[in-house]
Design an enzyme around this catalytic site. Structure first.
Site, PDB file in Angstrom:
ATOM      1  N   SER A 125       0.839  -1.202   0.000  1.00  0.00           N
ATOM      2  CA  SER A 125       0.000   0.000   0.000  1.00  0.00           C
ATOM      3  C   SER A 125       0.869   1.245   0.000  1.00  0.00           C
ATOM      4  CB  SER A 125      -0.862  -0.022   1.262  1.00  0.00           C
ATOM      5  OG  SER A 125      -1.447   1.229   1.489  1.00  0.00           O
ATOM      6  N   THR A 127       0.475   3.514   1.791  1.00  0.00           N
ATOM      7  CA  THR A 127       0.561   3.938   3.187  1.00  0.00           C
ATOM      8  C   THR A 127       1.965   3.726   3.761  1.00  0.00           C
ATOM      9  OG1 THR A 127      -0.675   3.816   5.279  1.00  0.00           O
ATOM     10  CG2 THR A 127      -0.191   1.737   4.236  1.00  0.00           C
ATOM     11  N   TYR A 150      -2.779  -1.445  10.633  1.00  0.00           N
ATOM     12  CA  TYR A 150      -2.930  -2.099   9.328  1.00  0.00           C
ATOM     13  C   TYR A 150      -1.739  -1.731   8.435  1.00  0.00           C
ATOM     14  CZ  TYR A 150      -4.156  -2.288   4.431  1.00  0.00           C
ATOM     15  OH  TYR A 150      -4.096  -2.488   3.075  1.00  0.00           O
ATOM     16  N   LYS A 154       1.759  -3.845   6.595  1.00  0.00           N
ATOM     17  CA  LYS A 154       2.232  -3.802   5.197  1.00  0.00           C
ATOM     18  C   LYS A 154       3.730  -3.473   5.165  1.00  0.00           C
ATOM     19  CE  LYS A 154      -1.548  -4.873   3.256  1.00  0.00           C
ATOM     20  NZ  LYS A 154      -1.665  -6.174   2.598  1.00  0.00           N
ATOM     21  N   ASN A 199     -15.136   2.232   5.643  1.00  0.00           N
ATOM     22  CA  ASN A 199     -14.085   3.150   6.077  1.00  0.00           C
ATOM     23  C   ASN A 199     -13.708   4.068   4.923  1.00  0.00           C
ATOM     24  OD1 ASN A 199     -11.636   3.830   7.797  1.00  0.00           O
ATOM     25  ND2 ASN A 199     -10.598   2.897   6.055  1.00  0.00           N
ATOM     26  N   ASN A 200     -13.755   3.507   3.728  1.00  0.00           N
ATOM     27  CA  ASN A 200     -13.227   4.217   2.550  1.00  0.00           C
ATOM     28  C   ASN A 200     -14.284   5.077   1.863  1.00  0.00           C
ATOM     29  OD1 ASN A 200     -11.492   1.270   2.324  1.00  0.00           O
ATOM     30  ND2 ASN A 200     -10.392   3.190   2.489  1.00  0.00           N
TER      31      ASN A 200
HETATM   32  P1  NAD Z   1     -10.709  -8.026   0.663  1.00  0.00           P
HETATM   33  O1  NAD Z   1     -10.984  -8.083   2.127  1.00  0.00           O
HETATM   34  O2  NAD Z   1     -11.855  -7.875  -0.251  1.00  0.00           O
HETATM   35  O3  NAD Z   1      -9.877  -9.344   0.227  1.00  0.00           O
HETATM   36  C1  NAD Z   1      -9.014 -10.018   1.112  1.00  0.00           C
HETATM   37  C2  NAD Z   1      -9.399 -11.497   1.071  1.00  0.00           C
HETATM   38  O4  NAD Z   1      -8.535 -12.240   1.929  1.00  0.00           O
HETATM   39  C3  NAD Z   1     -10.835 -11.770   1.539  1.00  0.00           C
HETATM   40  O5  NAD Z   1     -11.483 -12.574   0.580  1.00  0.00           O
HETATM   41  C4  NAD Z   1     -10.661 -12.511   2.853  1.00  0.00           C
HETATM   42  O6  NAD Z   1     -11.711 -13.434   3.082  1.00  0.00           O
HETATM   43  C5  NAD Z   1      -9.317 -13.181   2.647  1.00  0.00           C
HETATM   44  N1  NAD Z   1      -8.569 -13.473   3.887  1.00  0.00           N
HETATM   45  C6  NAD Z   1      -8.353 -12.641   4.936  1.00  0.00           C
HETATM   46  N2  NAD Z   1      -7.579 -13.259   5.858  1.00  0.00           N
HETATM   47  C7  NAD Z   1      -7.298 -14.490   5.364  1.00  0.00           C
HETATM   48  C8  NAD Z   1      -6.541 -15.597   5.851  1.00  0.00           C
HETATM   49  N3  NAD Z   1      -5.930 -15.536   7.034  1.00  0.00           N
HETATM   50  N4  NAD Z   1      -6.454 -16.713   5.081  1.00  0.00           N
HETATM   51  C9  NAD Z   1      -7.094 -16.778   3.886  1.00  0.00           C
HETATM   52  N5  NAD Z   1      -7.837 -15.764   3.379  1.00  0.00           N
HETATM   53  C10 NAD Z   1      -7.920 -14.636   4.119  1.00  0.00           C
HETATM   54  O7  NAD Z   1      -9.634  -6.878   0.437  1.00  0.00           O
HETATM   55  P2  NAD Z   1      -9.109  -6.224  -0.915  1.00  0.00           P
HETATM   56  O8  NAD Z   1      -9.563  -4.822  -0.948  1.00  0.00           O
HETATM   57  O9  NAD Z   1      -9.375  -7.118  -2.055  1.00  0.00           O
HETATM   58  O10 NAD Z   1      -7.545  -6.198  -0.598  1.00  0.00           O
HETATM   59  C11 NAD Z   1      -6.670  -7.214  -1.036  1.00  0.00           C
HETATM   60  C12 NAD Z   1      -5.282  -6.923  -0.512  1.00  0.00           C
HETATM   61  O11 NAD Z   1      -4.874  -5.640  -0.976  1.00  0.00           O
HETATM   62  C13 NAD Z   1      -5.183  -6.883   1.005  1.00  0.00           C
HETATM   63  O12 NAD Z   1      -3.944  -7.436   1.401  1.00  0.00           O
HETATM   64  C14 NAD Z   1      -5.218  -5.412   1.304  1.00  0.00           C
HETATM   65  O13 NAD Z   1      -4.582  -5.101   2.514  1.00  0.00           O
HETATM   66  C15 NAD Z   1      -4.451  -4.850   0.113  1.00  0.00           C
HETATM   67  N6  NAD Z   1      -4.764  -3.438  -0.157  1.00  0.00           N
HETATM   68  C16 NAD Z   1      -6.065  -3.059  -0.338  1.00  0.00           C
HETATM   69  C17 NAD Z   1      -6.361  -1.718  -0.561  1.00  0.00           C
HETATM   70  C18 NAD Z   1      -7.797  -1.266  -0.737  1.00  0.00           C
HETATM   71  O14 NAD Z   1      -8.058  -0.080  -0.629  1.00  0.00           O
HETATM   72  N7  NAD Z   1      -8.755  -2.153  -1.040  1.00  0.00           N
HETATM   73  C19 NAD Z   1      -5.330  -0.775  -0.607  1.00  0.00           C
HETATM   74  C20 NAD Z   1      -4.012  -1.190  -0.432  1.00  0.00           C
HETATM   75  C21 NAD Z   1      -3.743  -2.544  -0.219  1.00  0.00           C
HETATM   76  C1  UD1 Z   2      -7.230   4.639   3.789  1.00  0.00           C
HETATM   77  C2  UD1 Z   2      -6.282   4.308   4.928  1.00  0.00           C
HETATM   78  C3  UD1 Z   2      -5.036   3.617   4.357  1.00  0.00           C
HETATM   79  C4  UD1 Z   2      -5.450   2.382   3.559  1.00  0.00           C
HETATM   80  C5  UD1 Z   2      -6.466   2.779   2.475  1.00  0.00           C
HETATM   81  C6  UD1 Z   2      -7.012   1.575   1.738  1.00  0.00           C
HETATM   82  C7  UD1 Z   2      -6.609   5.914   6.723  1.00  0.00           C
HETATM   83  C8  UD1 Z   2      -6.013   7.067   7.459  1.00  0.00           C
HETATM   84  N1  UD1 Z   2      -5.915   5.516   5.642  1.00  0.00           N
HETATM   85  O1  UD1 Z   2      -6.563   5.489   2.862  1.00  0.00           O
HETATM   86  O2  UD1 Z   2      -4.195   3.213   5.432  1.00  0.00           O
HETATM   87  O3  UD1 Z   2      -4.315   1.791   2.930  1.00  0.00           O
HETATM   88  O4  UD1 Z   2      -7.587   3.462   3.085  1.00  0.00           O
HETATM   89  O5  UD1 Z   2      -7.834   0.803   2.568  1.00  0.00           O
HETATM   90  O6  UD1 Z   2      -7.650   5.381   7.108  1.00  0.00           O
HETATM   91  N2  UD1 Z   2     -13.050  10.496   3.263  1.00  0.00           N
HETATM   92  C9  UD1 Z   2     -14.117  11.289   3.605  1.00  0.00           C
HETATM   93  N3  UD1 Z   2     -15.242  10.686   4.098  1.00  0.00           N
HETATM   94  C10 UD1 Z   2     -15.358   9.324   4.248  1.00  0.00           C
HETATM   95  C11 UD1 Z   2     -14.251   8.516   3.885  1.00  0.00           C
HETATM   96  C12 UD1 Z   2     -13.104   9.132   3.398  1.00  0.00           C
HETATM   97  O7  UD1 Z   2     -14.061  12.498   3.496  1.00  0.00           O
HETATM   98  O8  UD1 Z   2     -16.415   8.841   4.705  1.00  0.00           O
HETATM   99  C13 UD1 Z   2     -11.856  11.125   2.680  1.00  0.00           C
HETATM  100  C14 UD1 Z   2     -10.576  10.893   3.462  1.00  0.00           C
HETATM  101  O9  UD1 Z   2     -10.416  11.860   4.460  1.00  0.00           O
HETATM  102  C15 UD1 Z   2      -9.526  10.977   2.354  1.00  0.00           C
HETATM  103  C16 UD1 Z   2     -10.261  10.429   1.124  1.00  0.00           C
HETATM  104  O10 UD1 Z   2     -11.651  10.551   1.419  1.00  0.00           O
HETATM  105  O11 UD1 Z   2      -9.172  12.300   2.102  1.00  0.00           O
HETATM  106  C17 UD1 Z   2      -9.959   8.966   0.832  1.00  0.00           C
HETATM  107  O12 UD1 Z   2     -10.175   8.206   2.012  1.00  0.00           O
HETATM  108  P1  UD1 Z   2     -10.103   6.610   2.022  1.00  0.00           P
HETATM  109  O13 UD1 Z   2     -10.945   6.061   0.934  1.00  0.00           O
HETATM  110  O14 UD1 Z   2     -10.409   6.158   3.424  1.00  0.00           O
HETATM  111  O15 UD1 Z   2      -8.590   6.287   1.648  1.00  0.00           O
HETATM  112  P2  UD1 Z   2      -7.217   6.795   2.322  1.00  0.00           P
HETATM  113  O16 UD1 Z   2      -7.462   7.699   3.450  1.00  0.00           O
HETATM  114  O17 UD1 Z   2      -6.340   7.307   1.232  1.00  0.00           O
END
Ligand code: NAD
Ligand code: UD1
Length: 339
Positions: A125, A127, A150, A154, A199-200
């Site tokens: 990530s 991050t 989290y 990473k 969260n996102n």
């Molecule tokens: P997701 O939760 O949809 O997918 C993760 C999958 O892993 C799920 O299907 C879950 O059931 C499975 N899982 C979790 N723990 C497990 C375990 N111990 N054994 C087997 N399976 C397990 O998440 P995603 O958004 O598809 O993310 C995939 C990867 O990318 C993750 O490692 C996440 O941290 C990373 N990532 C995601 C984002 C994002 O914003 N979505 C950003 C940066 C990095």
């Molecule tokens: C967040 C996580 C980051 C993680 C990433 C993917 C934090 C501080 N960072 O990133 O560690 O790798 O998600 O899962 O949580 N926002 C709003 N209202 C909302 C949600 C978000 O205004 O309800 C804003 C945030 O302040 C930010 C932008 O939208 O400016 C994007 O937020 P988000 O989707 O959570 O991603 P990141 O903060 O970049």
């Protein structure tokens, strides 16, 4: 054609990556414990591609599950998505994050070593970058200790993998540093299915648009940005998925451990995203300004030139596609895979 193990392949990014791999004629074996996903995503992947994959319900922390897979399938490479990803939750139950994300990765890498499978693509990530860096962020910039547990997992796994590759030159590892994945497959059949309150930003917007939540809270409107709201690099999940295929092809050729940013290189503010969502989809998104969220930075976007030059990857989709496809998925699946 290669045999690829995809951990966490039933999840959001994993399911989109399964499509890319199947379409490139690879054989796909998914290991997922379904803790944050449903097997329905994989049923739809097979429906869309008209190809079959092998699904194994199991856990990356269980070496018996892993050893059985490496024994029964001639795996050539692993794409490792499995893990927990909720930032807020990681502050409340850090050990669950250390266990799934760090211990789970160690167990996986040990099983790979035992089976002599040395090609790995890891989901990292943006991050991991030090917050003091000024965007656009490139891979040579310093990394820092992320403000949440989290992100910390990473960073630890990245560093661990670098050391493993340094100690044994048979390893070939890609660290893909994702920026902000959004969007869904064009069909609207697969997409992001968050559990509970998202969260996102993007799932929150689509849930407001579909009427599940009253209004979007925009966290902070006093940042030094174009309109005071936070700027991020949103990347279409289909583009992100295709980066895994490019990284895999690169890693099947080169040795060592290397990081690549996966982002579009463009920053968009929260207000720009909300307003564009409304324009593209013709749906209002009620909102309010709320205080800044702790741990947020003002601006984060990528320099993606390394991925373009070395992996031959490029982002094909812009913000309008991302927002249209996110909405298409949400509209067709208001309750995600639970319909
Ligand atoms: P997701 O939760 O949809 O997918 C993760 C999958 O892993 C799920 O299907 C879950 O059931 C499975 N899982 C979790 N723990 C497990 C375990 N111990 N054994 C087997 N399976 C397990 O998440 P995603 O958004 O598809 O993310 C995939 C990867 O990318 C993750 O490692 C996440 O941290 C990373 N990532 C995601 C984002 C994002 O914003 N979505 C950003 C940066 C990095
Ligand atoms: C967040 C996580 C980051 C993680 C990433 C993917 C934090 C501080 N960072 O990133 O560690 O790798 O998600 O899962 O949580 N926002 C709003 N209202 C909302 C949600 C978000 O205004 O309800 C804003 C945030 O302040 C930010 C932008 O939208 O400016 C994007 O937020 P988000 O989707 O959570 O991603 P990141 O903060 O970049």
């Amino acid at each position: 054609m290669a045999n690829i193990l995809i951990t966490g392949g039933a999840g959001y990014i994993g399911s989109h990556t399964c499509i890319e791999l199947l379409e490139a004629n690879h054989k796909v074996i998914v290991l997922d414990n379904l803790s944050n996903s449903s097997e329905e995503s994989l049923r739809r992947v097979q429906q869309l591609t008209r190809k079959t994959l092998t699904f194994i319900e199991g856990d990356i922390r269980n070496s018996d599950d892993l050893n059985a897979i490496f024994t029964n399938h001639a795996i050539d490479a692993v794409i490792h998505f499995a893990g927990l990803k909720a930032v807020g939750e990681s502050q409340k139950i850090p050990l669950a994050y250390f266990d799934n994300n760090i211990s789970g990765s160690i167990t996986l890498v040990k099983a790979m070593e035992k089976a002599e499978v040395f090609t790995l693509v890891f989901s990292s990530s943006a991050t991991v970058y030090d917050e003091a860096n000024i965007s656009p962020l490139n891979e040579d910039m310093p990394i820092g200790i992320p403000s949440n547990n989290y992100g910390y997992t990473k960073l630890i796994v990245e560093q661990m993998l670098e050391k493993v590759a340094l100690a044994d030159d048979r390893w070939s590892i890609a660290l893909l540093r994702y920026f902000n994945p959004v969007g869904a497959h064009k069909s609207g059949l697969i997409g992001e299915d968050p559990q509970g309150i998202p969260n996102n930003l993007m799932p929150y917007i689509t849930q407001v648009a579909v009427g599940m939540r009253e209004k979007l809270s925009i966290f902070g409107n006093d940042y030094e940005t174009v309109d005071g709201t936070g700027v991020r690099d949103y990347i279409h999940v289909v583009d992100l998925a295709s980066a895994h295929l490019c990284a895999l092809n690169n890693r099947l050729t080169y040795k060592g451990c290397r990081a690549w940013n996966v982002g579009t290189g463009n920053g968009h503010s929260v207000l720009q995203v909300k307003n564009t969502f409304e324009e593209v989809n013709g749906i209002p998104v009620p909102f309010e300004f709320a205080p800044r969220r702790s741990g947020d930075v003002a601006i984060s976007y990528s320099d993606n030139s390394r991925a373009r030059e070395e992996l031959g990857w490029e982002a094909k989709y812009g913000l309008n596609d991302m927002l249209a496809d996110s909405w298409n998925w949400q509209k067709k699946n208001p309750k995600g895979y639970r319909d």
